[in-house]
Design a protein around this motif. Structure first.
Motif, PDB file in Angstrom:
ATOM      1  N   TYR A 116      -1.485   3.991  20.045  1.00  0.00           N
ATOM      2  CA  TYR A 116      -1.951   4.992  21.008  1.00  0.00           C
ATOM      3  C   TYR A 116      -3.360   4.613  21.458  1.00  0.00           C
ATOM      4  CZ  TYR A 116       2.031   7.828  19.631  1.00  0.00           C
ATOM      5  OH  TYR A 116       3.305   8.283  19.402  1.00  0.00           O
ATOM      6  N   ILE A 117      -3.560   4.627  22.772  1.00  0.00           N
ATOM      7  CA  ILE A 117      -4.810   4.125  23.348  1.00  0.00           C
ATOM      8  C   ILE A 117      -5.536   5.240  24.078  1.00  0.00           C
ATOM      9  CG2 ILE A 117      -5.837   2.412  24.896  1.00  0.00           C
ATOM     10  CD1 ILE A 117      -3.157   0.837  24.569  1.00  0.00           C
ATOM     11  N   ASN A 118      -6.830   5.362  23.848  1.00  0.00           N
ATOM     12  CA  ASN A 118      -7.684   6.270  24.604  1.00  0.00           C
ATOM     13  C   ASN A 118      -8.387   5.461  25.686  1.00  0.00           C
ATOM     14  OD1 ASN A 118      -9.362   8.231  25.567  1.00  0.00           O
ATOM     15  ND2 ASN A 118     -10.730   8.248  23.795  1.00  0.00           N
ATOM     16  N   LEU A 119      -8.006   5.664  26.927  1.00  0.00           N
ATOM     17  CA  LEU A 119      -8.543   4.858  28.018  1.00  0.00           C
ATOM     18  C   LEU A 119     -10.020   5.134  28.279  1.00  0.00           C
ATOM     19  CD1 LEU A 119      -5.584   4.927  30.572  1.00  0.00           C
ATOM     20  CD2 LEU A 119      -6.138   3.205  28.860  1.00  0.00           C
ATOM     21  N   ASN A 120     -10.546   6.252  27.765  1.00  0.00           N
ATOM     22  CA  ASN A 120     -11.956   6.576  27.996  1.00  0.00           C
ATOM     23  C   ASN A 120     -12.890   5.643  27.231  1.00  0.00           C
ATOM     24  OD1 ASN A 120     -11.347   8.727  29.704  1.00  0.00           O
ATOM     25  ND2 ASN A 120     -11.150  10.146  27.984  1.00  0.00           N
ATOM     26  N   ASN A 121     -12.465   5.190  26.073  1.00  0.00           N
ATOM     27  CA  ASN A 121     -13.345   4.322  25.283  1.00  0.00           C
ATOM     28  C   ASN A 121     -12.627   3.105  24.700  1.00  0.00           C
ATOM     29  OD1 ASN A 121     -11.807   5.389  23.203  1.00  0.00           O
ATOM     30  ND2 ASN A 121     -13.375   6.838  22.551  1.00  0.00           N
ATOM     31  N   ASN A 122     -11.362   2.907  25.088  1.00  0.00           N
ATOM     32  CA  ASN A 122     -10.576   1.745  24.665  1.00  0.00           C
ATOM     33  C   ASN A 122     -10.346   1.677  23.153  1.00  0.00           C
ATOM     34  OD1 ASN A 122     -10.134   0.638  27.256  1.00  0.00           O
ATOM     35  ND2 ASN A 122     -12.204  -0.220  27.254  1.00  0.00           N
ATOM     36  N   GLN A 123     -10.564   2.781  22.440  1.00  0.00           N
ATOM     37  CA  GLN A 123     -10.221   2.822  21.033  1.00  0.00           C
ATOM     38  C   GLN A 123      -8.730   3.107  20.893  1.00  0.00           C
ATOM     39  OE1 GLN A 123     -12.765   5.689  19.169  1.00  0.00           O
ATOM     40  NE2 GLN A 123     -14.467   4.259  18.956  1.00  0.00           N
ATOM     41  N   SER A 124      -8.190   2.762  19.754  1.00  0.00           N
ATOM     42  CA  SER A 124      -6.763   2.976  19.560  1.00  0.00           C
ATOM     43  C   SER A 124      -6.471   3.364  18.114  1.00  0.00           C
ATOM     44  CB  SER A 124      -5.977   1.712  19.917  1.00  0.00           C
ATOM     45  OG  SER A 124      -6.293   0.650  19.033  1.00  0.00           O
ATOM     46  N   VAL A 125      -5.319   3.976  17.948  1.00  0.00           N
ATOM     47  CA  VAL A 125      -4.789   4.287  16.618  1.00  0.00           C
ATOM     48  C   VAL A 125      -3.373   3.743  16.563  1.00  0.00           C
ATOM     49  CG1 VAL A 125      -3.983   6.111  15.092  1.00  0.00           C
ATOM     50  CG2 VAL A 125      -6.191   6.328  16.211  1.00  0.00           C
ATOM     51  N   THR A 126      -3.085   2.979  15.517  1.00  0.00           N
ATOM     52  CA  THR A 126      -1.750   2.398  15.363  1.00  0.00           C
ATOM     53  C   THR A 126      -1.050   3.032  14.167  1.00  0.00           C
ATOM     54  OG1 THR A 126      -2.432   0.275  16.305  1.00  0.00           O
ATOM     55  CG2 THR A 126      -0.429   0.282  14.969  1.00  0.00           C
ATOM     56  N   VAL A 127       0.164   3.504  14.396  1.00  0.00           N
ATOM     57  CA  VAL A 127       0.972   4.067  13.317  1.00  0.00           C
ATOM     58  C   VAL A 127       2.236   3.225  13.184  1.00  0.00           C
ATOM     59  CG1 VAL A 127       0.108   6.424  13.377  1.00  0.00           C
ATOM     60  CG2 VAL A 127       1.910   5.754  14.956  1.00  0.00           C
ATOM     61  N   GLU A 128       2.643   3.007  11.946  1.00  0.00           N
ATOM     62  CA  GLU A 128       3.796   2.155  11.671  1.00  0.00           C
ATOM     63  C   GLU A 128       4.916   2.989  11.051  1.00  0.00           C
ATOM     64  OE1 GLU A 128       2.720  -1.616   9.713  1.00  0.00           O
ATOM     65  OE2 GLU A 128       0.620  -1.003   9.972  1.00  0.00           O
ATOM     66  N   PHE A 129       6.137   2.662  11.430  1.00  0.00           N
ATOM     67  CA  PHE A 129       7.297   3.335  10.862  1.00  0.00           C
ATOM     68  C   PHE A 129       7.825   2.449   9.745  1.00  0.00           C
ATOM     69  CE2 PHE A 129      11.816   4.763  10.896  1.00  0.00           C
ATOM     70  CZ  PHE A 129      11.575   6.091  10.607  1.00  0.00           C
ATOM     71  N   LYS A 130       7.603   2.870   8.495  1.00  0.00           N
ATOM     72  CA  LYS A 130       7.886   1.990   7.372  1.00  0.00           C
ATOM     73  C   LYS A 130       8.771   2.672   6.334  1.00  0.00           C
ATOM     74  CE  LYS A 130       4.668  -0.909   6.103  1.00  0.00           C
ATOM     75  NZ  LYS A 130       4.972  -2.114   6.912  1.00  0.00           N
ATOM     76  N   GLU A 131       9.596   1.867   5.713  1.00  0.00           N
ATOM     77  CA  GLU A 131      10.351   2.320   4.550  1.00  0.00           C
ATOM     78  C   GLU A 131       9.424   2.276   3.337  1.00  0.00           C
ATOM     79  OE1 GLU A 131      14.625   1.442   2.313  1.00  0.00           O
ATOM     80  OE2 GLU A 131      13.698  -0.116   3.550  1.00  0.00           O
ATOM     81  N   PHE A 132       9.487   3.309   2.510  1.00  0.00           N
ATOM     82  CA  PHE A 132       8.619   3.352   1.341  1.00  0.00           C
ATOM     83  C   PHE A 132       9.408   3.748   0.104  1.00  0.00           C
ATOM     84  CE2 PHE A 132       8.586   7.637   3.044  1.00  0.00           C
ATOM     85  CZ  PHE A 132       8.626   8.457   1.931  1.00  0.00           C
ATOM     86  N   THR A 133       8.801   3.494  -1.050  1.00  0.00           N
ATOM     87  CA  THR A 133       9.392   3.845  -2.337  1.00  0.00           C
ATOM     88  C   THR A 133       8.623   5.014  -2.932  1.00  0.00           C
ATOM     89  OG1 THR A 133      10.015   1.545  -2.725  1.00  0.00           O
ATOM     90  CG2 THR A 133       9.960   2.989  -4.645  1.00  0.00           C
ATOM     91  N   TYR A 134       9.316   5.909  -3.597  1.00  0.00           N
ATOM     92  CA  TYR A 134       8.639   7.018  -4.267  1.00  0.00           C
ATOM     93  C   TYR A 134       9.404   7.398  -5.528  1.00  0.00           C
ATOM     94  CZ  TYR A 134      12.210  10.199  -2.338  1.00  0.00           C
ATOM     95  OH  TYR A 134      13.388  10.835  -2.021  1.00  0.00           O
ATOM     96  N   TYR A 135       8.698   8.050  -6.428  1.00  0.00           N
ATOM     97  CA  TYR A 135       9.282   8.523  -7.678  1.00  0.00           C
ATOM     98  C   TYR A 135       9.084  10.024  -7.744  1.00  0.00           C
ATOM     99  CZ  TYR A 135       9.337   3.628  -9.114  1.00  0.00           C
ATOM    100  OH  TYR A 135       9.569   2.289  -9.187  1.00  0.00           O
ATOM    101  N   PHE A 136      10.169  10.762  -7.857  1.00  0.00           N
ATOM    102  CA  PHE A 136      10.075  12.221  -7.884  1.00  0.00           C
ATOM    103  C   PHE A 136      10.722  12.738  -9.161  1.00  0.00           C
ATOM    104  CE2 PHE A 136      11.624  16.514  -6.769  1.00  0.00           C
ATOM    105  CZ  PHE A 136      10.399  17.091  -6.463  1.00  0.00           C
ATOM    106  N   LEU A 137       9.874  13.201 -10.070  1.00  0.00           N
ATOM    107  CA  LEU A 137      10.305  13.812 -11.330  1.00  0.00           C
ATOM    108  C   LEU A 137      11.108  12.873 -12.221  1.00  0.00           C
ATOM    109  CD1 LEU A 137      11.365  17.369 -10.076  1.00  0.00           C
ATOM    110  CD2 LEU A 137       9.134  16.621 -10.932  1.00  0.00           C
ATOM    111  N   SER A 138      11.035  11.565 -11.962  1.00  0.00           N
ATOM    112  CA  SER A 138      11.732  10.605 -12.809  1.00  0.00           C
ATOM    113  C   SER A 138      11.127   9.228 -12.579  1.00  0.00           C
ATOM    114  CB  SER A 138      13.234  10.581 -12.497  1.00  0.00           C
ATOM    115  OG  SER A 138      13.485   9.900 -11.293  1.00  0.00           O
TER     116      SER A 138
END
Length: 215
Positions: free
Chosen positions: A74-96
């Motif tokens: 995502y780009i802010n054209l006012n100052n050319n800064q950006s934020v990048t988000v990635e769609f990733k598979e992740f591992t987690y441990y829940f109660l075990s």
């Protein structure tokens, strides 16, 4: 499991001063096949399986399947800064100690032999018309990624009191570091490592100083 993140919260949006009212953001979509598209996109949401997008030079709105995407910038054209988000598979441990996997939009905040990602969630709670039976809450999820392995959930910062939070942290740390840095696991359990500012960076720093293969 897919984290129920209704929006990437204000932390991401304010960072680049995006205009919330516009509903459409200047963005570059990067696909898993290596291609990319530039145009206007909605803010990503883990409650949606598709992302609304209008490519530059077109007036036609597309619904892009999120499982085709690698990341969105995502780009802010006012100052050319950006934020990048990635769609990733992740591992987690829940109660075990048995691992499970899920998908989530996340933002990288540190890189290295161990990289750190963060994702944000908000639970609107339950209101019966008179009062909340379930209090609204915000959640900050931290993930560690070792080299090219899947990110693994390592720490959760909640705005409300969480049952067995210390035990949850120890389980997640043990399952991530038991082969990579056993001393880190024992020192955390002996409370020689302290998590400050609700951020697990102390764990990454300990690893870099004591167990990194680059040392």
């Amino acid at each position: 499991m897919m984290l129920k993140i209704s929006k990437l919260l204000t932390v991401l949006v304010v960072t680049v001063s995006l205009n919330i009212k516009a509903q459409k953001f200047d963005a570059v979509l990067y696909f898993l096949d290596g291609s990319k598209k530039t145009g206007k996109a909605d803010m990503v949401s883990n409650e949606e399986t598709k992302l609304a997008f209008i490519e530059n030079g077109s007036k036609k709105k597309e619904k892009i399947k999120i499982y085709l995407l690698d990341k969105v910038e995502y780009i802010n054209l006012n100052n050319n800064q950006s934020v990048t988000v990635e769609f990733k598979e992740f591992t987690y441990y829940f109660l075990s100690d048995k691992p499970k996997t899920g998908y989530c939009w996340m933002k990288k905040i540190n890189s290295g032999e161990i990289s750190t990602y963060v994702a944000y969630a908000f639970d609107g709670g339950v209101n019966n018309g008179y009062h909340y039976t379930v209090t609204p809450s915000s959640h900050e999820y931290f993930f560690f990624q070792y080299k090219n392995e899947k990110p693994q959930e390592i720490y959760i910062n909640n705005s409300i009191w969480t049952l067995n939070k210390k035990q949850m942290l120890r389980r997640m740390v043990r399952n991530f570091f038991k082969d990579k840095c056993p001393k880190l696991v024992s020192d955390l359990e002996a409370e020689k490592i302290v998590i400050t500012n609700n951020n697990p960076e102390a764990l990454r720093q300990y690893y870099n100083e004591n167990c990194s293969t680059k040392n």
